[in-house]
Motif scaffolding. Structure first.
Motif, PDB file in Angstrom:
ATOM      1  N   UNK A 125      10.496  -6.962  -3.891  1.00 42.48           N
ATOM      2  CA  UNK A 125      10.208  -6.721  -2.610  1.00 42.48           C
ATOM      3  C   UNK A 125       8.531  -6.864  -2.638  1.00 42.48           C
ATOM      4  N   UNK A 126       8.052  -7.250  -1.582  1.00 41.55           N
ATOM      5  CA  UNK A 126       6.502  -7.336  -1.336  1.00 41.55           C
ATOM      6  C   UNK A 126       6.152  -5.589  -1.035  1.00 41.55           C
ATOM      7  N   UNK A 127       5.199  -5.297  -1.502  1.00 37.44           N
ATOM      8  CA  UNK A 127       4.501  -3.967  -1.362  1.00 37.44           C
ATOM      9  C   UNK A 127       3.294  -4.286  -0.153  1.00 37.44           C
ATOM     10  N   UNK A 128       3.257  -3.661   0.957  1.00 40.05           N
ATOM     11  CA  UNK A 128       2.302  -4.171   1.663  1.00 40.05           C
ATOM     12  C   UNK A 128       0.931  -3.537   1.105  1.00 40.05           C
ATOM     13  N   UNK A 129       0.977  -1.883   0.931  1.00 34.38           N
ATOM     14  CA  UNK A 129      -0.210  -1.232   0.383  1.00 34.38           C
ATOM     15  C   UNK A 129       0.177  -0.215  -0.667  1.00 34.38           C
ATOM     16  N   UNK A 130      -0.913   0.204  -1.168  1.00 27.12           N
ATOM     17  CA  UNK A 130      -0.863   1.657  -2.081  1.00 27.12           C
ATOM     18  C   UNK A 130      -1.555   2.730  -1.493  1.00 27.12           C
ATOM     19  N   UNK A 131      -1.336   3.905  -1.225  1.00 25.79           N
ATOM     20  CA  UNK A 131      -2.261   4.997  -1.045  1.00 25.79           C
ATOM     21  C   UNK A 131      -2.138   5.815  -2.305  1.00 25.79           C
ATOM     22  N   UNK A 132      -3.527   5.957  -2.736  1.00 21.89           N
ATOM     23  CA  UNK A 132      -3.785   7.035  -3.935  1.00 21.89           C
ATOM     24  C   UNK A 132      -4.317   8.224  -3.341  1.00 21.89           C
ATOM     25  N   UNK A 133      -3.669   9.389  -3.709  1.00 18.91           N
ATOM     26  CA  UNK A 133      -4.178  10.362  -3.263  1.00 18.91           C
ATOM     27  C   UNK A 133      -5.182  11.142  -4.407  1.00 18.91           C
ATOM     28  N   UNK A 134      -6.355  11.086  -3.981  1.00 21.66           N
ATOM     29  CA  UNK A 134      -7.525  11.613  -5.165  1.00 21.66           C
ATOM     30  C   UNK A 134      -8.547  12.592  -4.500  1.00 21.66           C
TER      31      UNK A 134
ATOM     32  N   UNK B  87      -0.755  -4.096 -10.147  1.00 27.11           N
ATOM     33  CA  UNK B  87       0.092  -5.045 -11.126  1.00 27.11           C
ATOM     34  C   UNK B  87       1.616  -5.064 -10.351  1.00 27.11           C
ATOM     35  N   UNK B  88       1.916  -3.979  -9.788  1.00 26.18           N
ATOM     36  CA  UNK B  88       3.155  -3.907  -9.231  1.00 26.18           C
ATOM     37  C   UNK B  88       3.155  -4.679  -7.827  1.00 26.18           C
TER      38      UNK B  88
ATOM     39  N   UNK C  53       2.593  -3.838   8.080  1.00 29.06           N
ATOM     40  CA  UNK C  53       3.812  -3.297   8.224  1.00 29.06           C
ATOM     41  C   UNK C  53       4.598  -3.302   6.834  1.00 29.06           C
ATOM     42  N   UNK C  54       5.809  -2.849   6.637  1.00 26.80           N
ATOM     43  CA  UNK C  54       6.444  -2.854   5.525  1.00 26.80           C
ATOM     44  C   UNK C  54       6.407  -1.322   4.651  1.00 26.80           C
ATOM     45  N   UNK C  55       6.621  -1.851   3.450  1.00 28.17           N
ATOM     46  CA  UNK C  55       6.558  -0.640   2.447  1.00 28.17           C
ATOM     47  C   UNK C  55       5.214  -0.405   1.954  1.00 28.17           C
TER      48      UNK C  55
END
Length: 460
Positions: A1-10, A43-44, A96-98
């Motif tokens: 599954x394609x991952x649209x984005x990642x949010x990293x809480x820092x 990498x994911x 959009x997406x995950x």
């Protein structure tokens, strides 16, 4: 599954680190803490990465602004994880997406686990999928509350949990995969009626269940992956695990580590097969080590390119140097930035080089300083030689041609050139250019006063 984005809480300060530096910039195995989940997300397959920064946001931005595909969102007040995510959504306009939601203080998280999380999220059709772990001592973590059929119903924080809920051993990692459409629609419904008076992202699980949007979960195979780093003890523990992973991969690739527990190698370092690394070695930064090399005890290498069959002897230190094949360095040698050693060069004990190019087969066997110099092939540099390259204001260059023999205790006062095949006599101070094939000698004439010591003693 394609991952649209990642949010990293820092955005957190990390007060338990007791440091002037924000927690997520503390280093582990060659990367800032935040760099580890960032690398795992990339990498994911995360296409866009947004870092939510707060304390020392300028330092976080400075450290990561050169990384392609990174955006920075600002959380000026730290009002909880839900508030942090809400501060970042503007950076995801048009997507959009995950989306993956990660913590900046979980350096042990792997791309493989994130891929499992994304795959389960896609297969389940849930709006929210949470990464969990089972811990023998779950104190401090939010608990995963499931129904009688094993479905996730909600997440309860430690301080808000009943005694029965605190007995649950499945905990929330703070890592999620969510549908952006669901996230945008419901993030505004979070409240702060809890022990911390914060907006918990975990409440979206309960909302997803209530809305029949679905909540799924993936249990991490290795509980260490969800470990958050909050103090220096946990920092050292996480760094040890990362080094073990790095060393394991190197050994499986054909590198011999005589004692892996006492070998410190950054994630960015490359090492060729059949290289042997003895205990106490530290390899850092953009370092590349070739095949068939030997690194003896307590060698330190930073940002160097080392070719095949190089021997780095005990206690040597190399920084920003280039070393060609079949070179020997040390013991106790120091190669400073700009040192370039061509094939079959020998640098011996207590030799220091800086901004030096040494030609094929040349050698400086001991007790020598070579700085700002160009040295040809098959040159012998005698013990105690010094290139006097600094006049108090400016650096100057020494040039030594092919085949030159420099005797012991020679000072070369730059700028000076020694022609090919010349010989510099021991004890000479060279202040003028030496023509090729010439002998240079500059000594005070020796005077022997016969029986002087006896007369001195008798008259004493």
């Amino acid at each position: 599954m394609a991952i649209s984005a990642a949010l990293i809480l820092a955005a957190g300060k990390g007060t338990r680190m007791k440091s002037a530096l924000v927690k997520v910039l503390h280093e582990l195995a060659g990367r800032p803490m935040l760099g580890w989940p960032l690398a795992a997300a990339r990498e994911a397959g995360a296409g866009q990465i947004v870092i939510v920064a707060g304390h020392q946001a300028d330092q976080v931005q400075k450290r990561f602004r050169a990384v392609p595909g990174i955006k920075i969102a600002l959380q000026e007040e730290q009002l909880g994880t839900g508030h942090a995510v809400s501060c970042s959504l503007d950076q995801l306009d048009g997507l959009s997406g995950a989306v993956l939601i990660l913590c900046g203080d979980t350096p042990l998280l792997t791309a493989a686990t994130l891929q499992r999380l994304a795959a389960e999220h896609a297969a389940s059709g849930a709006a929210v999928t949470v990464l969990t772990a089972r811990l023998e001592r779950p104190f401090g973590y939010g608990r995963i509350v499931r129904d009688s059929e094993g479905r996730v119903r909600r997440i309860v924080e430690q301080k808000d949990a009943s005694p029965d809920e605190q007995a649950i051993d499945e905990v929330n990692s703070g890592i999620y995969c969510m549908e952006l459409e669901f996230l945008r629609a419901h993030i505004g419904r979070l409240g702060s009626e809890n022990a911390q008076n914060e907006y918990y992202l975990t409440d979206l699980v309960g909302i997803a269940v209530a809305e029949h949007a679905g909540c799924s979960a993936v249990v991490a195979d290795d509980p260490d992956e969800i470990m958050g780093v909050n103090d220096r003890v946990q920092l050292a523990h996480a760094a040890r695990i990362l080094r073990q992973r790095i060393n394991l991969q190197l050994m499986l690739a054909g590198v011999t580590l005589v004692d892996p527990d006492q070998t410190y190698i950054d994630a960015s370092v490359q090492v060729g097969s059949d290289t042997v690394i003895w205990p106490g070695c530290v390899l850092r930064g953009a370092t590349s080590i070739g095949s068939g090399c030997t690194l003896e005890n307590n060698v330190r290498v930073s940002d160097c390119v080392i070719a095949d069959r190089v021997q780095l002897k005990a206690g040597s230190v190399l920084s920003e140097a280039q070393v060609a094949e079949d070179v020997s360095v040390g013991p106790m040698a120091h190669l400073r930035p700009g040192s370039v050693l061509q094939a079959q060069v020998k640098i011996g004990n207590f030799v220091e080089t800086k901004k030096v190019v040494m030609g094929t087969g040349s050698k400086a066997s001991h007790l020598t300083y070579l700085g700002d110099a160009e040295i040809g092939s098959d040159v012998n540099i005698g013990c105690g030689t010094i290139t006097c390259n600094y006049d108090g204001r400016h650096k100057h260059k020494t040039v030594i041609g092919d085949g030159v023999f420099v005797g012991s205790d020679v000072q070369l006062v730059a700028p000076v050139t020694v022609g090919a095949n010349a010989l510099i006599a021991a004890g000479t101070t060279v202040t003028q250019d030496v023509p090729p094939d010439s002998l240079a000698i500059a000594r005070t004439p020796q005077v022997n006063k016969t029986d002087w010591c006896l007369k001195k003693r008798d008259n004493g």
